[in-house]
Design a protein around this motif. Structure first.
Motif, short mmCIF file in Angstrom:
data_model
loop_
_atom_site.label_atom_id
_atom_site.label_comp_id
_atom_site.label_asym_id
_atom_site.label_seq_id
_atom_site.Cartn_x
_atom_site.Cartn_y
_atom_site.Cartn_z
N SER A 1 1.23 -0.80 0.23
CA SER A 1 -0.50 -0.08 -0.15
C SER A 1 0.92 1.34 0.06
CB SER A 1 -1.15 -0.27 1.16
OG SER A 1 -0.02 -0.09 2.73
N ALA A 2 0.17 2.88 0.02
CA ALA A 2 0.69 3.56 -0.16
C ALA A 2 1.71 4.11 1.39
CB ALA A 2 0.20 5.03 -0.40
N GLY A 3 0.91 3.31 2.67
CA GLY A 3 1.42 2.92 3.46
C GLY A 3 3.01 2.17 3.77
N TYR A 4 3.13 1.27 2.79
CA TYR A 4 4.22 0.57 2.97
C TYR A 4 5.25 1.66 2.41
CZ TYR A 4 7.32 -3.04 1.61
OH TYR A 4 7.95 -3.80 1.54
N ILE A 5 4.84 1.74 0.81
CA ILE A 5 6.33 2.38 -0.09
C ILE A 5 6.58 3.92 0.71
CG2 ILE A 5 6.62 3.52 -2.51
CD1 ILE A 5 4.22 1.48 -3.26
N ILE B 1 9.80 -5.05 -3.67
CA ILE B 1 9.37 -3.73 -4.27
C ILE B 1 9.56 -3.18 -2.84
CG2 ILE B 1 6.96 -2.41 -4.34
CD1 ILE B 1 6.12 -5.01 -5.34
N GLY B 2 9.76 -3.27 -1.76
CA GLY B 2 9.95 -2.17 -0.82
C GLY B 2 12.09 -1.54 -0.94
N ILE B 3 12.64 -1.96 -1.83
CA ILE B 3 14.15 -1.69 -2.10
C ILE B 3 13.59 -0.02 -2.90
CG2 ILE B 3 15.78 -1.74 -3.29
CD1 ILE B 3 15.28 -5.12 -2.36
N SER C 1 11.67 2.23 -2.32
CA SER C 1 11.61 3.12 -1.67
C SER C 1 12.52 3.26 -0.05
CB SER C 1 10.54 2.58 0.00
OG SER C 1 9.38 2.26 -0.74
N VAL C 2 13.60 2.09 0.08
CA VAL C 2 14.72 2.34 0.93
C VAL C 2 16.09 3.33 -0.23
CG1 VAL C 2 16.34 1.04 1.73
CG2 VAL C 2 14.21 0.36 1.87
N ILE C 3 15.93 2.94 -0.89
CA ILE C 3 16.55 3.91 -1.92
C ILE C 3 15.87 5.96 -2.32
CG2 ILE C 3 17.76 4.31 -3.80
CD1 ILE C 3 17.53 1.38 -4.68
N ALA C 4 14.95 5.50 -2.20
CA ALA C 4 14.20 7.05 -1.99
C ALA C 4 14.76 7.51 -0.57
CB ALA C 4 12.70 7.23 -2.10
N GLY C 5 14.73 7.04 0.18
CA GLY C 5 14.93 7.36 1.40
C GLY C 5 16.46 8.03 1.11
#
Length: 567
Positions: A66-70, A288-290, A292-296
């Motif tokens: 979901s958007a919360g996860y990303i 799929i979570g990777i 988001s980690v890179i963006a942060g």
């Protein structure tokens, strides 16, 4: 800033594509109804238990991302006081699917339940089941509101579109195709949404990594909020270990308290296929979570002074929650940011439609059909499902405008599901001695202790202070470092069988008169509800079956067992 016309057109194209797929899937759903001898309403809820394994993997994964996860993962990695070590969601969801696949999938699917509340209803009866159902339905409504609110913020930041407009449009599209085709529409649109999600989010990665405003990933930029001891990897101190474990287990185990998980499991063609679905989803969710980690991490190392955003950086402006959106907008080319928004939109839509159908399924099957109108026809139940989807969507849309209070209530309701519902699911599936008295005691204890533990987001001061608590100097509030949620969950898990055995002994030895045994103290000596699978095994397909719940008065005297296997 004017409305982004190109981005708006792209958004509308995406919605048209999703709606068209939903309409096509609704036609497939009607064809499946004609081939299925079981209740037509269960085709809407479970797709006739005939969902292709690949479709099952896609819809399970899309629902969880979901958007919360990303956005939440990117925010955690970016926030100076937390960092990568506190971004527990990707790993926690892997554990969710592994534990769910090994310990929860098979007992639920083998007995051919329709919703996660069926084992409660068949063992404990309607009173206890309704008590457990209410917080689950409330949590689903708040979840719908939260993901719509997140979508509104997304469009506002990137496309400068009114959040109200985007919330209403997104809700209307999701409600429409869910009404038309039930699980088939939800599952097939999830396929498109997941593909869009994966492609768009991973496409942003090289542009984020190569943007000229970012420093080396091994050191923070001069304008970042980090210092060399923290950086974006973060630090896990010994005093924070309990808090970290609490957050991890809350996501890993608490996620098994949601109907959206069991709806995918129960729609599989066999228990084995359901397990494979879980194991495959565990891998894809992590991948799929990777991005988001890179963006942060990139946002943490970026020199925001070289961007249109300028200084101070997002954390110092109180905009860390939107750091993924801000990174896409300021650190990537325009067209890449639009694609990134497409990925986020797909994530939101894939979760919303699933929650709407989940809420409607439990209300119709476990409350309306089995409690309010037991004589309701299959056609009537189908209309109740549609009405429930519509009402849940409208209610969730209305709550989405409530702002931060919705997020706070959803967090607290998620806590309650972990402390109160997860132990109930464990006991009803794996403890034959559990009965209605133990379940009721577990509800009271879990709710009471969780509320007494306080909730800073809701400004509820704690009454119970656990070991290691400290006062936050900046806010003056109490911070609980002890894993109190997990402790409450374990206490509830212990109380349910203990009170069940005690009640059984009191009635068995006539300490309490049998006439007082209103919840059925005998528990389950053997599985009291085997569903259609038991009928198939005994060769009595299509006939009524007497379902006994032991010697207690609270037992299902007569259960209509229908073979809903699609031929």
């Amino acid at each position: 800033m004017a409305v982004d016309v190109v981005g708006l057109v792209g958004l509308l194209v995406f919605y048209v594509l999703i709606l068209a797929m939903g309409i096509w899937a609704s036609k497939k759903s009607r064809e499946e109804e004609k081939r299925c001898e079981g209740p037509r309403s269960e085709v809407t809820i479970l797709g006739g238990r005939n969902i292709n394994i690949w479709i099952g993997v896609f819809t399970m994964t899309a629902t969880w991302v979901s958007a919360g996860y990303i956005m939440g993962t990117a925010e955690t990695v970016y926030t100076p006081s937390r960092g990568l070590v506190w971004a527990v969601a990707p790993l926690a969801y892997v554990v969710t699917f592994l534990i769910g696949g090994f310990f929860f999938t098979k007992p639920m699917r083998a007995k051919r339940y329709v919703t996660m509340m069926d084992p409660f209803q068949h063992r404990y009866g309607n009173a206890v089941t309704t008590t457990l159902l209410l917080p689950i339905l409330l949590c689903d409504l708040l979840w719908v509101a939260l993901i719509l609110a997140a979508l509104g913020i997304t469009f506002s930041v990137i496309l400068d579109i009114s959040p109200s407009w985007s919330i209403v449009l997104s809700a209307a599209v999701a409600i429409t195709y869910t009404l038309l085709g039930g699980l088939y529409s939800v599952a097939y649109t999830d396929v498109i949404q997941l593909l869009i999600m994966v492609v768009c989010l991973w496409l942003t990665v090289p542009f984020l990594l190569l943007n000229p405003t970012s420093s080396s990933a091994s050191s923070p930029s001069s304008s970042s909020s980090y210092n060399t001891s923290q950086f974006w990897i973060g630090e896990l101190k010994l005093q924070d270990a309990g808090k970290w474990m609490d957050e991890f287990l809350l996501l890993a185990l608490g996620s098994l308290s949601y109907q959206v998980f069991y709806q995918r499991v129960l729609s599989a063609a066999s228990p084995g296929q359901a397990q494979i679905t879980c194991f495959a989803a565990a891998i894809i969710v992590f991948i799929i979570g990777i991005p988001s980690v890179i963006a942060g991490a990139v946002a943490a190392t970026a020199d925001w002074n070289q961007t249109r955003y300028g200084l101070p950086p997002p954390f110092e402006r109180g905009e860390a929650a939107n750091v993924l959106l801000l990174a896409l907008q300021n650190l990537t080319p325009y067209w890449v940011s639009v694609l990134g928004i497409g990925g986020l939109t797909a994530a939101v839509m894939s979760s919303m439609d699933s929650v709407l159908l989940s809420c409607a399924s439990m209300f119709t099957h476990n409350f309306y059909k089995n409690f309010i109108r037991k004589q309701a026809s299959d056609r009537e139940c189908g209309w109740v499902i549609r009405a429930s989807v519509l009402l849940a969507g409208v209610a969730g849309t209305g709550l989405a405008f409530a702002g931060e209070s919705v997020s706070a209530l959803w967090l607290l309701s998620g806590d309650l599901l972990y402390c109160m519902i997860f132990p109930q699911i464990v006991c009803v599936l794996h403890c034959r001695r559990a009965n209605g008295y133990g379940a009721a005691a577990g509800v009271l204890l879990g709710t009471f202790l969780r509320l007494l533990s306080g909730e800073p987001v809701l400004h509820m001061p704690p009454v119970l202070l656990f070991p290691g608590w400290k006062e936050d100097e900046s806010t003056g509030g109490i911070v609980q470092y002890f894993p109190f949620r997990t402790l409450i969950m374990l206490l509830t898990l212990l109380v349910i069988p203990s009170v069940s055995v005690l009640a059984r002994l009191l009635f068995a030895h006539r300490v309490l008169p049998p006439s007082w045994d209103i919840l059925g103290s005998s528990g389950e000596e053997e599985s009291s509800f085997l569903g259609p699978m038991s009928v198939l095994a005994s060769g009595e397909e299509g006939e009524d079956s007497e379902v006994k719940g032991g010697k207690g008065v609270n037992r299902v005297e007569r259960a209509e067992v229908i073979d809903n296997t699609c031929l």
